[in-house]
Every structure is written in structure tokens, then in C-alpha cells.
Design a protein around this motif. Structure first.
Motif, PDB file in Angstrom:
ATOM      1  N   ALA A  62       0.857  -1.185   0.000  1.00 51.43           N
ATOM      2  CA  ALA A  62       0.000   0.000   0.000  1.00 51.43           C
ATOM      3  C   ALA A  62       0.895   1.237   0.000  1.00 51.43           C
ATOM      4  O   ALA A  62       1.093   1.868   1.046  1.00 51.43           O
ATOM      5  N   PRO A  63       1.472   1.605  -1.149  1.00 48.51           N
ATOM      6  CA  PRO A  63       2.546   2.598  -1.186  1.00 48.51           C
ATOM      7  C   PRO A  63       2.133   4.032  -0.868  1.00 48.51           C
ATOM      8  O   PRO A  63       2.994   4.886  -0.675  1.00 48.51           O
ATOM      9  N   THR A  64       0.838   4.322  -0.807  1.00 50.35           N
ATOM     10  CA  THR A  64       0.422   5.707  -0.567  1.00 50.35           C
ATOM     11  C   THR A  64      -0.145   5.939   0.828  1.00 50.35           C
ATOM     12  O   THR A  64      -0.552   7.049   1.155  1.00 50.35           O
ATOM     13  N   VAL A  65      -0.186   4.921   1.644  1.00 48.44           N
ATOM     14  CA  VAL A  65      -0.805   5.068   2.971  1.00 48.44           C
ATOM     15  C   VAL A  65       0.026   5.985   3.856  1.00 48.44           C
ATOM     16  O   VAL A  65       1.254   6.049   3.757  1.00 48.44           O
ATOM     17  N   GLN A  66      -0.653   6.728   4.721  1.00 46.02           N
ATOM     18  CA  GLN A  66      -0.019   7.559   5.731  1.00 46.02           C
ATOM     19  C   GLN A  66      -0.479   7.077   7.104  1.00 46.02           C
ATOM     20  O   GLN A  66      -1.552   6.486   7.236  1.00 46.02           O
ATOM     21  N   VAL A  67       0.339   7.342   8.127  1.00 46.37           N
ATOM     22  CA  VAL A  67      -0.026   6.975   9.498  1.00 46.37           C
ATOM     23  C   VAL A  67       0.106   8.203  10.372  1.00 46.37           C
ATOM     24  O   VAL A  67       1.169   8.827  10.421  1.00 46.37           O
ATOM     25  N   GLU A  68      -0.990   8.587  11.018  1.00 48.59           N
ATOM     26  CA  GLU A  68      -0.996   9.738  11.908  1.00 48.59           C
ATOM     27  C   GLU A  68      -1.074   9.293  13.361  1.00 48.59           C
ATOM     28  O   GLU A  68      -1.714   8.285  13.675  1.00 48.59           O
ATOM     29  N   ARG A 187      -2.749   5.719  20.043  1.00 48.58           N
ATOM     30  CA  ARG A 187      -3.458   5.280  18.840  1.00 48.58           C
ATOM     31  C   ARG A 187      -2.780   5.843  17.593  1.00 48.58           C
ATOM     32  O   ARG A 187      -2.309   6.985  17.597  1.00 48.58           O
ATOM     33  N   PHE A 188      -2.770   5.024  16.529  1.00 51.81           N
ATOM     34  CA  PHE A 188      -2.152   5.398  15.256  1.00 51.81           C
ATOM     35  C   PHE A 188      -3.189   5.185  14.156  1.00 51.81           C
ATOM     36  O   PHE A 188      -3.670   4.061  13.970  1.00 51.81           O
ATOM     37  N   VAL A 189      -3.543   6.266  13.454  1.00 48.52           N
ATOM     38  CA  VAL A 189      -4.644   6.246  12.497  1.00 48.52           C
ATOM     39  C   VAL A 189      -4.097   6.173  11.078  1.00 48.52           C
ATOM     40  O   VAL A 189      -3.230   6.974  10.685  1.00 48.52           O
ATOM     41  N   LEU A 190      -4.597   5.225  10.299  1.00 46.44           N
ATOM     42  CA  LEU A 190      -4.179   5.058   8.909  1.00 46.44           C
ATOM     43  C   LEU A 190      -5.007   5.975   8.016  1.00 46.44           C
ATOM     44  O   LEU A 190      -6.238   6.076   8.180  1.00 46.44           O
ATOM     45  N   ARG A 191      -4.323   6.648   7.083  1.00 46.92           N
ATOM     46  CA  ARG A 191      -4.994   7.536   6.140  1.00 46.92           C
ATOM     47  C   ARG A 191      -4.700   7.089   4.716  1.00 46.92           C
ATOM     48  O   ARG A 191      -3.573   6.757   4.390  1.00 46.92           O
ATOM     49  N   GLY A 192      -5.733   7.114   3.898  1.00 46.52           N
ATOM     50  CA  GLY A 192      -5.583   6.717   2.503  1.00 46.52           C
ATOM     51  C   GLY A 192      -6.294   5.403   2.230  1.00 46.52           C
ATOM     52  O   GLY A 192      -6.342   4.514   3.084  1.00 46.52           O
ATOM     53  N   ALA A 193      -6.843   5.297   1.016  1.00 50.98           N
ATOM     54  CA  ALA A 193      -7.550   4.084   0.625  1.00 50.98           C
ATOM     55  C   ALA A 193      -6.571   2.916   0.565  1.00 50.98           C
ATOM     56  O   ALA A 193      -5.405   3.094   0.207  1.00 50.98           O
ATOM     57  N   PRO A 194      -7.024   1.714   0.933  1.00 51.07           N
ATOM     58  CA  PRO A 194      -8.376   1.360   1.380  1.00 51.07           C
ATOM     59  C   PRO A 194      -8.509   1.285   2.905  1.00 51.07           C
ATOM     60  O   PRO A 194      -9.442   0.665   3.410  1.00 51.07           O
ATOM     61  N   PHE A 195      -7.560   1.902   3.628  1.00 52.07           N
ATOM     62  CA  PHE A 195      -7.539   1.753   5.085  1.00 52.07           C
ATOM     63  C   PHE A 195      -8.022   2.991   5.829  1.00 52.07           C
ATOM     64  O   PHE A 195      -7.846   3.091   7.032  1.00 52.07           O
ATOM     65  N   GLU A 196      -8.593   3.955   5.149  1.00 56.39           N
ATOM     66  CA  GLU A 196      -8.932   5.236   5.757  1.00 56.39           C
ATOM     67  C   GLU A 196      -9.672   5.070   7.095  1.00 56.39           C
ATOM     68  O   GLU A 196     -10.725   4.436   7.171  1.00 56.39           O
TER      69      GLU A 196
END
Length: 310
Positions: A62-68, A187-196
Motif C-alpha cells: 500500500a505505497p500511498t498510505v499515511q499513518v498519523e 493510537r495510530f490512524v491510517l490515512r488513505g484508501a483502502p484503510f482510511e
């Protein structure tokens, strides 16, 4: 000086340690007031772990995912487990922490990661209580990888080396943690499809954190301040060879077709426009497939930013 004066001087108690030394020893745990605690070291641990999670999930496909970084909270184990359900839990033995270290992720997130790892698009799967053998193996591998990322995040603060000792979908099987035990949860929130919006949480028992209040911070590498030593180390590191890997395709076929394959059969694959390039297991770049000097090649089109944006 008289004999009496010498005796009085000898009986004086040793000087109290300096404020700086006391603060250094308490760097992992700061007592703000009676019954109130803050954990300054965990802020930097969370920053590093968020980056590591991002790199790990990108490397899985998932090369475009971000983690906040999400919110932190102090919550009982029972409430945390209930809020996480349906979830998969990982428990780690991590001395000198006086208790287990816990991670939790939504079970649908694990199923999506498995689907992407085997060539799918991470479409949400139907909820079910039991995992397949392949999903169990993937969950254990993911847990070990996250344990390594946690160890790296703690490096330089305390020598935590989390060892995975339990993977389960049933919170009741997380022995050594009672329902009313208080946890400090990040907590760590995933951003970006398909894990938004999917969330991974890391939980430390408060009693375990209080138990390392007096622990000594990790020492620096001997000789790091020596320019000659640092130069020699830098030169040596530049010669280290690292494995570069790129997965061009992950075709998926049914078991029936797999068993029916014969020599000469063709498995169709779809070639993506961009492919991830990893170095030593970490996401490094995105590239496109092409040809150079008669050989298949990958042209680097985007290089991922490191923890310090370099």
C-alpha cells in the motif's frame, strides 16, 4: 584543624545528587504530582513508531498510505478490549518493562492487508471469527515486524526488545492483564484508501511504566564523539551492500487451477504502472518498469522521505 573538626567533617552526609542527574534518571517517568504521571519518553517513541508503521504497511503493498498519531488515553484493559473489538491482539514480553506490551488492530484491517499482500486491492472482507491458516501466519509475521519497529523506536531511550509471545482474536487469552488494570494507550490512524480511518493501538500497563521510573537511559555508543572513529564508521557504512527488491506482480489463482497447472501453461498477470522498491525490507521509492541496455529495469520516479525528511 582539630581532631573534633575532622570527625564532624567526616560524619557529614554525602551531597544530594544534582537536579540534572535526578531528571536524567527519571527521563522515562515524570511524577508531576501525587497520583499524577506523565511519560515524556513515550512521545518520541510514538513519533518514531508511526513512521515505522507507515513504512511497514507501504512495503506490504500500500505505497500511498499515511499513518498519523491519534489521541492517547488512560483506560482500563476491559474497556480497551471492548472498544477494539472485533480485533486481533499481539502481546509482547519486553523486559525491563514489568508487564506485557500490547498491540491491537481491527480484524478487518488484517484481512485487507492479507488481500493486498497476495495481490488483491484490499477490498473489505466479510467479518468472521476464525482466521485461515494463511491469515494466522500473516498475523504472526506482522506482529514480529511490529515488534522490531517498537524496539527501534525505543532505541536510545531504554533497551526494550519486545518478543512476541501471543497472537489472538480473543482478549480473554491475554493472560497477565486483569480487566481493571489501567493502560496507557497510544493510537495510530491510517490515512488513505483502502484503510482510511483504521486504527492500530499500542497499550502499556501503567503499573509497568511506573516500574521503570528509575531505569537508566540507554548509553551512547562508545567513541561516537571521536572524529577519527566516526569517519572510519561512515566510510565502512558506505560500503555495506543492501538488498534491493521490487515486486512486479502478485497474481492470484484458485487452488483448483493451481493443482491443474502443467508445463507450458500460462498464468496471466497485470503489470502495474508503478511498483514499490524496497531496500532491506523498508520502503525506499516508487518506479516504473522499462528497459535499459537490453535489460529489464526500473526507473526511479519518487523517493520516499525518511524520518528526518532526507
Amino acid at each position: 584543624m582539630s581532631v573534633r573538626e575532622k570527625s564532624v567533617k567526616a560524619m557529614k552526609p554525602p551531597a544530594a545528587p544534582s537536579t540534572e542527574a535526578a531528571e536524567a534518571r527519571a527521563s522515562l517517568l515524570l511524577r508531576k504530582a501525587e497520583g499524577s504521571y506523565a511519560f515524556p519518553a513515550l512521545d518520541s517513541v510514538a513519533v518514531q513508531f508511526a513512521r515505522s508503521l507507515r513504512d511497514l504497511i507501504r512495503a506490504l503493498g500500500a505505497p500511498t498510505v499515511q499513518v498519523e498519531r491519534g489521541e492517547t488515553a488512560t483506560i482500563s484493559f476491559a474497556d480497551w478490549a471492548a472498544a477494539s473489538a472485533p480485533a486481533i491482539f499481539w502481546r509482547y514480553h519486553a523486559p525491563p518493562l514489568k508487564g506485557p506490551l500490547l498491540l491491537a488492530a481491527p480484524r478487518p484491517l488484517l484481512l485487507q492487508l492479507v488481500d493486498i499482500f497476495y495481490g488483491g486491492k484490499g477490498a473489505p472482507a466479510g467479518e468472521r471469527e476464525e482466521l485461515t491458516d494463511a491469515e494466522d501466519r500473516f498475523a504472526a509475521r506482522l506482529g514480529r515486524d511490529m515488534g522490531l519497529q517498537l524496539a527501534a523506536a525505543w532505541r536510545g531511550k531504554l533497551g526494550l526488545e519486545p518478543e512476541l509471545d501471543c497472537v489472538t482474536c480473543d482478549a480473554a487469552k491475554l493472560a497477565a492483564v486483569r480487566a481493571d488494570d489501567e493502560l496507557f494507550v497510544q493510537r495510530f490512524v491510517l490515512r488513505g484508501a483502502p484503510f482510511e480511518g483504521r486504527t492500530i493501538s499500542c497499550a502499556y500497563p501503567l503499573a509497568a511504566l511506573r516500574g521503570i521510573a528509575g531505569a537508566e537511559p540507554a548509553t551512547e555508543i562508545p567513541g561516537a564523539a571521536d572524529p577519527a572513529w566516526a569517519s572510519a564508521l561512515h566510510k565502512t557504512l558506505r560500503e555495506v551492500r543492501l538488498p534491493v527488491r521490487s515486486v512486479l506482480a502478485r497474481p492470484e489463482i484458485s487452488l483448483v487451477k493451481l493443482l491443474a497447472l502443467e508445463v507450458g501453461d500460462i498464468i496471466p498477470i497485470g503489470m502495474p504502472r508503478h511498483v514499490p522498491v524496497t531496500v532491506a525490507g523498508r520502503s525506499f521509492a516508487l518506479g516504473s518498469i522499462g528497459e535499459a541496455n537490453g535489460n529489464a529495469a526500473i526507473m526511479i520516479e519518487h523517493i520516499e522521505k525518511g524520518p528526518n525528511h532526507d
